[in-house]
Design an enzyme around this catalytic site. Structure first.
Site, PDB file in Angstrom:
ATOM      1  CD  GLU A   1      -2.809  -1.507   2.287  1.00  0.00           C
ATOM      2  OE1 GLU A   1      -2.785  -0.706   3.231  1.00  0.00           O
ATOM      3  OE2 GLU A   1      -3.550  -2.501   2.264  1.00  0.00           O
TER       4      GLU A   1
ATOM      5  CG  ASN B   1      -0.544  -6.987  -1.733  1.00  0.00           C
ATOM      6  OD1 ASN B   1      -1.097  -7.563  -2.670  1.00  0.00           O
ATOM      7  ND2 ASN B   1      -1.032  -6.995  -0.496  1.00  0.00           N
TER       8      ASN B   1
ATOM      9  CG  HIS C   1      -9.697  -5.723   0.249  1.00  0.00           C
ATOM     10  ND1 HIS C   1     -10.043  -6.866   0.940  1.00  0.00           N
ATOM     11  CD2 HIS C   1      -8.379  -5.523   0.465  1.00  0.00           C
ATOM     12  CE1 HIS C   1      -8.965  -7.336   1.569  1.00  0.00           C
ATOM     13  NE2 HIS C   1      -7.943  -6.549   1.298  1.00  0.00           N
TER      14      HIS C   1
ATOM     15  CD  GLU D   1      -4.568  -7.980   1.227  1.00  0.00           C
ATOM     16  OE1 GLU D   1      -5.439  -7.259   1.767  1.00  0.00           O
ATOM     17  OE2 GLU D   1      -3.345  -7.799   1.378  1.00  0.00           O
TER      18      GLU D   1
ATOM     19  CG  ASP E   1     -12.716  -8.854   1.135  1.00  0.00           C
ATOM     20  OD1 ASP E   1     -12.561  -7.832   0.432  1.00  0.00           O
ATOM     21  OD2 ASP E   1     -12.260  -8.958   2.284  1.00  0.00           O
TER      22      ASP E   1
HETATM   23  O1  9MR Z   1      -7.174  -8.948   7.917  1.00  0.00           O
HETATM   24  C1  9MR Z   1      -6.410  -8.028   8.643  1.00  0.00           C
HETATM   25  C2  9MR Z   1      -7.165  -7.639   9.893  1.00  0.00           C
HETATM   26  O2  9MR Z   1      -7.301  -8.740  10.750  1.00  0.00           O
HETATM   27  C3  9MR Z   1      -6.457  -6.512  10.593  1.00  0.00           C
HETATM   28  O3  9MR Z   1      -7.226  -6.068  11.660  1.00  0.00           O
HETATM   29  C4  9MR Z   1      -6.228  -5.377   9.599  1.00  0.00           C
HETATM   30  C5  9MR Z   1      -5.530  -4.208  10.221  1.00  0.00           C
HETATM   31  O4  9MR Z   1      -5.335  -3.209   9.267  1.00  0.00           O
HETATM   32  O5  9MR Z   1      -5.457  -5.859   8.514  1.00  0.00           O
HETATM   33  C6  9MR Z   1      -6.166  -6.787   7.793  1.00  0.00           C
HETATM   34  O6  9MR Z   1      -5.524  -7.129   6.603  1.00  0.00           O
HETATM   35  C7  9MR Z   1      -5.239  -6.070   5.696  1.00  0.00           C
HETATM   36  C8  9MR Z   1      -4.018  -6.473   4.920  1.00  0.00           C
HETATM   37  O7  9MR Z   1      -2.958  -6.744   5.806  1.00  0.00           O
HETATM   38  C9  9MR Z   1      -3.597  -5.418   3.922  1.00  0.00           C
HETATM   39  N1  9MR Z   1      -4.706  -5.036   3.069  1.00  0.00           N
HETATM   40  C10 9MR Z   1      -5.936  -4.711   3.723  1.00  0.00           C
HETATM   41  C11 9MR Z   1      -6.355  -5.830   4.678  1.00  0.00           C
HETATM   42  C12 9MR Z   1      -7.690  -5.508   5.333  1.00  0.00           C
HETATM   43  O8  9MR Z   1      -7.584  -4.409   6.182  1.00  0.00           O
END
Ligand code: 9MR
Length: 350
Positions: A163, A204, A240, A269, A271
């Site tokens: 990011e 990513n 997402h 990732e 969804d």
């Molecule tokens: O799935 C992850 C969640 O459990 C955490 O609370 C969150 C914190 O920011 O991060 C989530 O995963 C993220 C991923 O590492 C990077 N892209 C976005 C995902 C969703 O927030």
């Protein structure tokens, strides 16, 4: 060895032995009749099908049963992030990541490791003070080197930088960018490559599925990095998605332009959230999105696989972050497959 091949081989050996013994080959025939998993279907296309998971979920045996069966690639949702792996400066804790790598190995699954350089989920010791560029560079190099070395030979790929860009394609003003400038990305890739020359190294991000300012920024950066010989192997498209914002119809073209740079791509990732309550109509639309994004990946040679950001609504991150939204994954909260699951099978089954 991929599971399909192991299974087919075993089935063949069993069948041959039974034939030799003059017994009908029922068990082998049954093995072939069994509905193939998402991983097995993807494998026929030379792709993987993965899921994220997270340590607290691993005590749920109904959950881990499906996780171990349907997928051949696992991403730790949190266990390999900086706050988990270096909670105090220079003190490393691999226990969470190790637990997931061990489970993946037991299930003959590979691991997409996630993530080394991000602005989020950093430990306090790192964010609560000022660093000079030289200090922060040393901190970053040490972290990357230690973590990538620890998992060397155990993971398929690393999301090295996560990011890095804003929606308009400018660099996100993170601690890394502000202190080190844009060169931190090339440095991170080089350090990761030194620590594990065989791991595939990715950048990513989210909201880069469609062609637009943010994915253009990655395209230009990838071009520059490749031209400078920086070890970059792929771009991860988080995907997402949300029904209310429309399907990114340029996804396939976008994946293809990165492939033409000589890069792998992956949907990392996935969804597809919606405003609750979930209706049959919304779930049907969601299913077409899952089908279409899978088809887009299959249509582009260097799109190596698809990962859902966990597979069940029971453990989705969405409701906590987007109140009133959810139902984003192919299995519901009761671990029952939704229309999206059939749509994935349909896309992979062609
Ligand atoms: O799935 C992850 C969640 O459990 C955490 O609370 C969150 C914190 O920011 O991060 C989530 O995963 C993220 C991923 O590492 C990077 N892209 C976005 C995902 C969703 O927030």
């Amino acid at each position: 060895m991929p599971r399909t091949i192991v299974r087919l081989k075993l089935a063949g050996v069993v069948a041959a032995a039974l034939v030799a013994a003059g017994v009908a080959t029922g068990p082998a025939a049954q093995a072939h009749d069994r509905t193939p998993t998402l991983a097995e279907l993807a494998h026929r296309h030379g792709r993987y099908f993965g899921s994220a998971t997270d340590n607290p979920e691993l005590t749920d045996s109904a959950y881990t049963k499906i996780l171990g069966r349907e997928f051949d690639m696992i991403t730790p949702g949190n266990g390999m992030k900086w706050y988990a792996t270096e909670p105090q400066q220079g003190v490393f804790d691999w226990s969470k990541g190790d637990e997931i790598v061990k489970l993946a190995r037991a299930n003959h699954q590979r691991v997409r490791a996630h993530t080394l350089v991000w602005h989020s989920q950093l430990p306090d010791w790192l964010t609560s003070r000022e660093w000079t560029a030289a200090q922060l560079r040393a901190v970053l190099k040490k972290h990357i080197t230690a973590e990538v070395r620890h998992y060397r030979g155990k993971v398929y790929s690393w999301d090295v930088v996560n990011e890095a860009f804003n929606e308009d394609g400018t660099y996100r003003e993170t601690i890394w960018y502000k202190t080190l400038g844009p060169g931190y990305i090339a440095d991170a890739l080089r350090w990761a490559h030194q620590a594990d020359p065989h791991a595939k190294l990715y950048l990513n991000d989210y909201n880069i599925e469609a062609v637009g300012p943010k994915s253009d920024a990655y395209y230009k950066l990838a071009q520059n990095l490749r031209a400078q010989g920086v070890p970059l192997d792929g771009i991860g498209f988080q995907a997402h998605l949300a029904l209310q914002y429309g399907y990114p119809s340029t996804l396939e073209d976008n994946l293809r332009r990165f492939a033409r740079l000589g890069l792998d791509t992956a949907l990392t990732e996935v969804d597809v959230r919606m405003q609750l309550p979930a209706t049959d109509a919304k779930l049907a639309e969601q299913a077409t999105w899952y089908r279409d994004l899978t088809r887009a990946c299959l249509a582009v040679r260097r799109c190596v696989g698809v990962t859902v950001w966990d597979y069940t609504d029971r453990y989705s991150w969405i409701p906590a972050v987007f109140p009133g939204e959810g139902a984003a994954l192919p299995w519901d909260e009761q671990l029952e497959p939704k229309p999206a699951y059939s749509a994935l099978r349909e896309a992979l089954g062609r």
